[in-house]
Design an enzyme around this catalytic site. Structure first.
Site, PDB file in Angstrom:
ATOM      1  N   ASP A 245       0.842  -1.202   0.000  1.00 40.21           N
ATOM      2  CA  ASP A 245       0.000   0.000   0.000  1.00 40.21           C
ATOM      3  C   ASP A 245       0.878   1.254   0.000  1.00 40.21           C
ATOM      4  OD1 ASP A 245       0.971  -0.232   2.592  1.00 40.21           O
ATOM      5  OD2 ASP A 245      -0.980  -0.478   3.538  1.00 40.21           O
TER       6      ASP A 245
ATOM      7  N   ASN B 184      -7.634  -1.694  14.318  1.00 45.27           N
ATOM      8  CA  ASN B 184      -9.057  -1.772  13.936  1.00 45.27           C
ATOM      9  C   ASN B 184      -9.324  -2.934  12.972  1.00 45.27           C
ATOM     10  OD1 ASN B 184      -7.944  -0.889  11.553  1.00 45.27           O
ATOM     11  ND2 ASN B 184      -9.266   0.913  11.311  1.00 45.27           N
TER      12      ASN B 184
ATOM     13  N   HIS C 117      -7.635  -3.500  10.170  1.00 44.68           N
ATOM     14  CA  HIS C 117      -7.299  -3.272   8.757  1.00 44.68           C
ATOM     15  C   HIS C 117      -6.089  -4.100   8.341  1.00 44.68           C
ATOM     16  CE1 HIS C 117      -4.531   0.469   9.581  1.00 44.68           C
ATOM     17  NE2 HIS C 117      -3.834  -0.636   9.589  1.00 44.68           N
TER      18      HIS C 117
ATOM     19  N   GLU D  31      -9.658  -0.687   5.196  1.00 45.04           N
ATOM     20  CA  GLU D  31     -10.262  -0.287   6.465  1.00 45.04           C
ATOM     21  C   GLU D  31     -11.598  -1.017   6.649  1.00 45.04           C
ATOM     22  OE1 GLU D  31      -8.531   1.282   8.447  1.00 45.04           O
ATOM     23  OE2 GLU D  31      -7.493   3.002   7.600  1.00 45.04           O
TER      24      GLU D  31
HETATM   25  P1  PGA Z   1       2.428  -1.398  12.530  1.00 44.52           P
HETATM   26  O1  PGA Z   1       1.220  -1.107  11.557  1.00 44.52           O
HETATM   27  O2  PGA Z   1       3.156  -2.569  11.988  1.00 44.52           O
HETATM   28  O3  PGA Z   1       3.267  -0.139  12.483  1.00 44.52           O
HETATM   29  O4  PGA Z   1       1.856  -1.669  13.895  1.00 44.52           O
HETATM   30  C1  PGA Z   1       0.376  -2.140  11.171  1.00 44.52           C
HETATM   31  C2  PGA Z   1      -0.805  -1.589  10.424  1.00 44.52           C
HETATM   32  O5  PGA Z   1      -1.416  -0.617  10.888  1.00 44.52           O
HETATM   33  O6  PGA Z   1      -1.147  -2.133   9.366  1.00 44.52           O
END
Ligand code: PGA
Length: 245
Positions: free
Chosen positions: A65, A131, A133, A138
C-alpha cells in the site's frame, strides 16, 4: 487460518521461513508491508543476504500500500520505508520492485499494480491494524475488493504519526484489495505486542465480517497468523497454558 504463537524468536522464525521459500523458488513474488511490525524480519533478511545465505536477484516485490497526498521524497511514504528497512540492504533489482506511481492517473496506477500481482503473489506478509485493517483495507472493505484508492480511518491517520516526522498526515491512500491479497498462495499476518492483543483475538474469533477486515482472511486455504506472547494474551488458553485454537 492457522495460529502460530512464538516468543521473542518470532521474527527469526518468519525470516527463516521466507528464506526457505526463496531458496525453493528464487523467482518468488512477495507482497511486502511497511510499518513497525515487519522491521525485525527485514533486518534478518538483510543480514542473510549480506551473508550470502539467500538472494532476491530473481524475486519480485509488490508493495502492499501507499499513502496519498504526501511528497515523493517524504520519508514516511511506504516505498521510502521499505527502501530504508529492506531494499537498500538486499540485491533485488530495482525493476523488480513494484511501487505505486501516484503522480498521474490513479486508476491506471491501481490497474498496473493488479497486473503486477497477476494471478497472485506466492507469499503476502501483512501487518495488522488495531481496527482490523490489512494494508489500508479499512473496516467496510469488501472481501473481493481490488487495488484502489481508499479513505483512511481516523485511527489509522492518527497512528501514521509514528511514520511521519510532521503533522501533515495523509487522509487517503492506495492499497492492494482484500480480493487481491486473497489470490496469494500463502498469507502470513504478523502481529506483535500487547496493543495488538484485542485485534488478534477478534481476527480469530469474531464473526467474519467486513467490519473487521482481518477476519476476511480466515477462510483462506493458506493463511497463518504469527503472533508473539504479548499479542496472544487475550486468546483463550488450555489447562497447559497453550492457546485453545
Ligand atoms: P504497525 O502497523 O506494523 O506499524 O503496527 C500495522 C498496520 O497498521 O497495518
Amino acid at each position: 487460518m492457522k495460529l502460530h504463537v512464538r516468543s521473542t524468536d518470532w521474527a527469526e522464525h518468519v525470516a527463516e521461513a521466507v528464506i526457505a521459500r526463496l531458496r525453493a523458488r528464487p523467482e518468488l513474488k512477495l507482497c511486502l508491508p511497511t510499518g513497525l511490525t515487519p522491521v525485525p524480519v527485514y533486518q534478518r533478511l538483510a543480514a542473510a543476504v549480506g551473508a550470502r545465505r539467500v538472494s532476491f536477484r530473481s524475486a519480485e516485490v509488490v508493495l502492499l500500500d501507499e499513502f496519498g497526498g504526501v511528497s515523493a521524497d517524504d520519508p514516511g511514504r511506504c516505498d521510502r520505508m521499505l527502501e530504508r528497512d529492506l531494499l537498500a540492504h538486499i540485491d533485488l533489482p530495482a525493476e523488480r520492485f513494484h511501487r505505486f506511481d501516484l503522480t498521474g492517473d490513479l486508476e491506471a496506477a491501481c490497474a498496473a499494480h493488479e497486473r503486477a500481482v497477476g494471478d497472485g503473489c506466492d507469499l503476502a506478509l501483512l501487518g495488522l491494524g488495531t481496527n482490523g485493517h490489512i494494508g489500508m483495507n479499512e473496516p467496510g472493505s469488501a472481501t473481493d475488493s481490488l487495488t484502489r484508492r481508499v479513505e483512511l480511518a481516523p485511527e489509522t491517520i492518527a497512528a501514521s504519526q509514528r511514520y511521519f516526522g510532521h503533522d501533515r498526515l495523509p487522509t487517503w491512500g492506495v492499497t492492494m484489495g482484500i480480493g487481491t491479497l486473497r489470490r496469494s498462495r500463502e498469507i502470513w499476518l504478523l502481529a506483535t505486542g500487547p496493543v495488538k492483543a484485542a485485534v488478534v483475538r477478534d481476527t480469530l474469533l469474531a464473526p467474519i465480517s467486513a467490519e473487521k477486515p482481518s477476519t476476511l482472511l480466515r477462510d483462506h486455504p493458506c493463511a497463518l497468523l504469527v503472533v508473539d506472547n504479548e499479542a496472544a494474551e487475550l486468546l483463550p488458553v488450555t489447562g497447559s497454558g497453550q492457546p485453545a485454537l
